[in-house]
Enzyme design. Structure first.
Site, short mmCIF file in Angstrom:
data_model
loop_
_atom_site.label_atom_id
_atom_site.label_comp_id
_atom_site.label_asym_id
_atom_site.label_seq_id
_atom_site.Cartn_x
_atom_site.Cartn_y
_atom_site.Cartn_z
N ILE A 327 -79.08 -29.77 -30.47
CA ILE A 327 -79.14 -30.36 -31.80
C ILE A 327 -77.87 -30.06 -32.57
O ILE A 327 -77.15 -29.10 -32.27
CB ILE A 327 -80.39 -29.87 -32.58
CG1 ILE A 327 -80.45 -28.35 -32.64
CG2 ILE A 327 -81.65 -30.42 -31.94
CD1 ILE A 327 -81.65 -27.83 -33.42
N GLU A 328 -77.57 -30.90 -33.55
CA GLU A 328 -76.25 -30.89 -34.17
C GLU A 328 -75.95 -29.61 -34.93
O GLU A 328 -74.79 -29.24 -35.09
CB GLU A 328 -76.09 -32.09 -35.10
CG GLU A 328 -77.01 -32.14 -36.29
CD GLU A 328 -76.88 -33.46 -37.05
OE1 GLU A 328 -76.43 -33.41 -38.20
OE2 GLU A 328 -77.21 -34.52 -36.50
N GLN A 329 -76.97 -28.91 -35.40
CA GLN A 329 -76.72 -27.65 -36.10
C GLN A 329 -76.20 -26.57 -35.15
O GLN A 329 -75.64 -25.58 -35.62
CB GLN A 329 -77.98 -27.17 -36.81
CG GLN A 329 -78.35 -27.98 -38.04
CD GLN A 329 -79.00 -29.31 -37.72
OE1 GLN A 329 -79.31 -29.61 -36.55
NE2 GLN A 329 -79.24 -30.13 -38.73
#
Length: 536
Positions: A327-329
């Site tokens: 995920i982008e985080q």
């Protein structure tokens, strides 16, 4: 000498007309106390004025962490450049920042999160800017909106289209911040920062480098301070040489509506039995069908919405660990969390800094992405970033454009029509009342994903809804599967605002998707990657 000062003193260091970079992801890692202090200083003194703020991912969540709304005041903000923005339910009053954007009180831009991190990196290295193909033929492209969210922004373009080395690129000039506001868990007296209670590293290091290398200052908000020399060097994610000032907020929340959960920061691992399995409903049917698109051994990006439940489908089917979620985080592996904790993961294998995760996405190094849609257009384009009649509900694109630019396989999921009343039982879908708002439209309002560009690049694009599965072909969007209980003409073709193609080999979706027990999912194994010309 300790670098710890009060929030008010830190706010007094920010000059008028400054460019301020803020590290956050909604409530995750949000330096909320520092943003509050800036707003309070402005209310008391009228300063700082006319700030430009940079937000690779949204600051604040409208659910107890105000974030950007602390400084969403006329005169304080002049320009805002965000990868995403706080959103709110359609029944609530819009966040203050959305009210300012809609009233054209500040110039507002929605720049893909990965590109915004790239702009920081280029500024830190004193390079002129970012050349990228990410965003071509989407709202990012100057031939469309050029990232502008309102008239003030449109009058001052942020991106241009250029020719370089015989190819067409988008060019974003680097923006050097005078102030970077970042967050961590612990600082020692020298300003060294560790992130042991954080759910992600985000982009604090890159933002600090951009400010420091351009003569600016770095302010870090932390939960606690410890003695100099007491932090282990391998644990320090931002060295003290980059940090000028530290403020302390012992009550800072780990993420939205979460004071502290050690499973989010990877300090403990949760039993699989502790993760809620989705209840049986139409959304679960869609998530199950999305899961059928996966391969064992794949690295798969996961977005917000229905697809966020797919990891729990794999748990229920006894297939947890078959896929590595990214995920982008920055979380790699584990189980991405839902609702207010979205952006965090429990039981992760690793945390990557967000800028490096976006490098991975932009280059197409992963295997597939599972994302949502608000609208699908006749050319296969997708809108997730703007609906004029509900502007503050959508949060902007975030990393969506970075992720989809070169993804080899994308599975978009959502309801076929909005507002339909549906029921599912005994292996069949029933439409009790048809929805009034069509989501398959002749032309999407905002192009977040370009169907024609996907065809040109040979990307594998699938759209999964409760009543059918569709795939993008060079000739248009084609229905390849239909749900048991659906009439092709009445329930699918007549409900789209454009002509859908129908496969000559139209199949019926697996009836097990529409029954409550686990469906006995089995995933094919992803072929092992080899170099061209080499045998596996």
């Amino acid at each position: 000498m300790s670098k710890v000062i009060s929030p008010a003193d830190a706010a007094s260091l920010i000059p008028d007309n400054a460019v301020v970079s803020v590290s956050s992801s909604s409530g995750l890692g949000c330096p909320d106390l520092m943003l509050k202090a800036i707003g309070e200083r402005f209310e008391a003194s009228g300063h700082p004025r006319d700030l430009t703020t940079l937000h690779p991912i949204a600051a604040g969540d409208m659910s107890g962490i105000k974030g950007i709304d602390h400084i969403a005041r006329a005169g304080l903000l002049k320009r805002i450049i965000g990868g995403s923005y706080p959103s709110g339910p359609s029944t609530s009053e819009p966040p203050l920042i959305w009210q300012m954007i809609g009233a054209n009180e500040i110039a507002a831009y929605n720049v893909p999160s990965g590109i915004l991190f790239d702009m920081h990196r280029e500024a830190a290295a004193k390079r002129p800017g970012v050349l990228t193909k990410v965003g071509l033929e989407t709202f990012v492209d100057p031939d469309r909106q050029g990232c502008a969210m309102n008239e003030l922004a449109a009058a001052a373009p942020l991106v241009e289209k250029v020719e370089f080395d015989g190819e067409t690129w988008l060019y974003f000039k680097a923006i050097a911040p005078q102030v970077a506001i970042i967050r961590a868990t612990t600082a020692d007296e020298e300003g060294n920062l560790t992130y042991e209670h954080e759910g992600a590293y985000l982009g604090g290091l890159d933002q600090a480098l951009a400010a420091r290398n351009n003569g600016g200052i770095v302010i870090a908000q932390v939960k606690r301070v410890t003695k100099s020399g007491s932090l282990k060097p391998h644990d320090v994610r931002v060295p003290g040489m980059l940090v000028d000032y530290v403020i302390v907020d012992p009550e800072q929340k780990q993420t939205t509506q979460t004071q502290y959960d050690p499973a989010i920061s990877g300090e403990i691992f949760r039993p699989l039995s502790s993760f809620r399995v989705p209840e049986f409903n139409v959304q679960k049917v869609i998530a199950r069908r999305v899961a059928q698109e996966l391969e064992t051994g794949s690295a798969v990006n996961l977005g917000f919405g229905i697809s966020a439940n797919v990891p729990r489908i794999l748990i229920e089917e006894g297939l947890h660990g078959s896929v590595t979620w990214v995920i982008e985080q920055g979380a790699v592996g584990g189980i991405p969390l839902l609702d207010f904790a979205f952006g965090c993961a429990s039981n992760a294998d690793a945390f990557m800094p967000s800028p490096y995760q976006f490098t991975y996405f932009q280059g197409g190094g992963f295997d597939a992405s599972l994302l949502s849609f608000l609208e699908i257009g006749a050319d296969g384009s997708v809108n997730v970033s703007k609906l004029s009649f509900r502007p503050h509900v959508t949060a902007g694109a975030g990393g969506f454009v970075d992720i989809t630019a070169r993804a080899r396989k994308i599975v978009f999921s959502g309801m076929f029509n909005a507002g339909a009343k549906l029921s599912v039982a005994d292996g069949r879908l029933t439409i009790d009342k048809e929805g009034k708002l069509k989501k398959l439209v002749a032309e999407v309002e905002h192009v977040t994903f370009s169907g024609p560009r996907a065809v040109l690049q040979g990307q594998d694009i699938t759209y999964v809804t409760e009543r059918c599965v569709m795939r993008l072909t060079p000739n248009g969007v084609m229905v390849t599967e239909i749900a048991p209980g659906m009439d092709l003409e009445r329930d699918v073709l007549d409900q789209a605002d454009f002509p859908l193609l129908v496969s000559e080999n139209l199949k019926t979706m697996d009836g097990a998707l529409f029954a409550e027990p686990p469906m006995g999912l089995r995933l094919p194994v992803k072929p092992r990657r080899t170099l061209p010309g080499r045998r596996p």
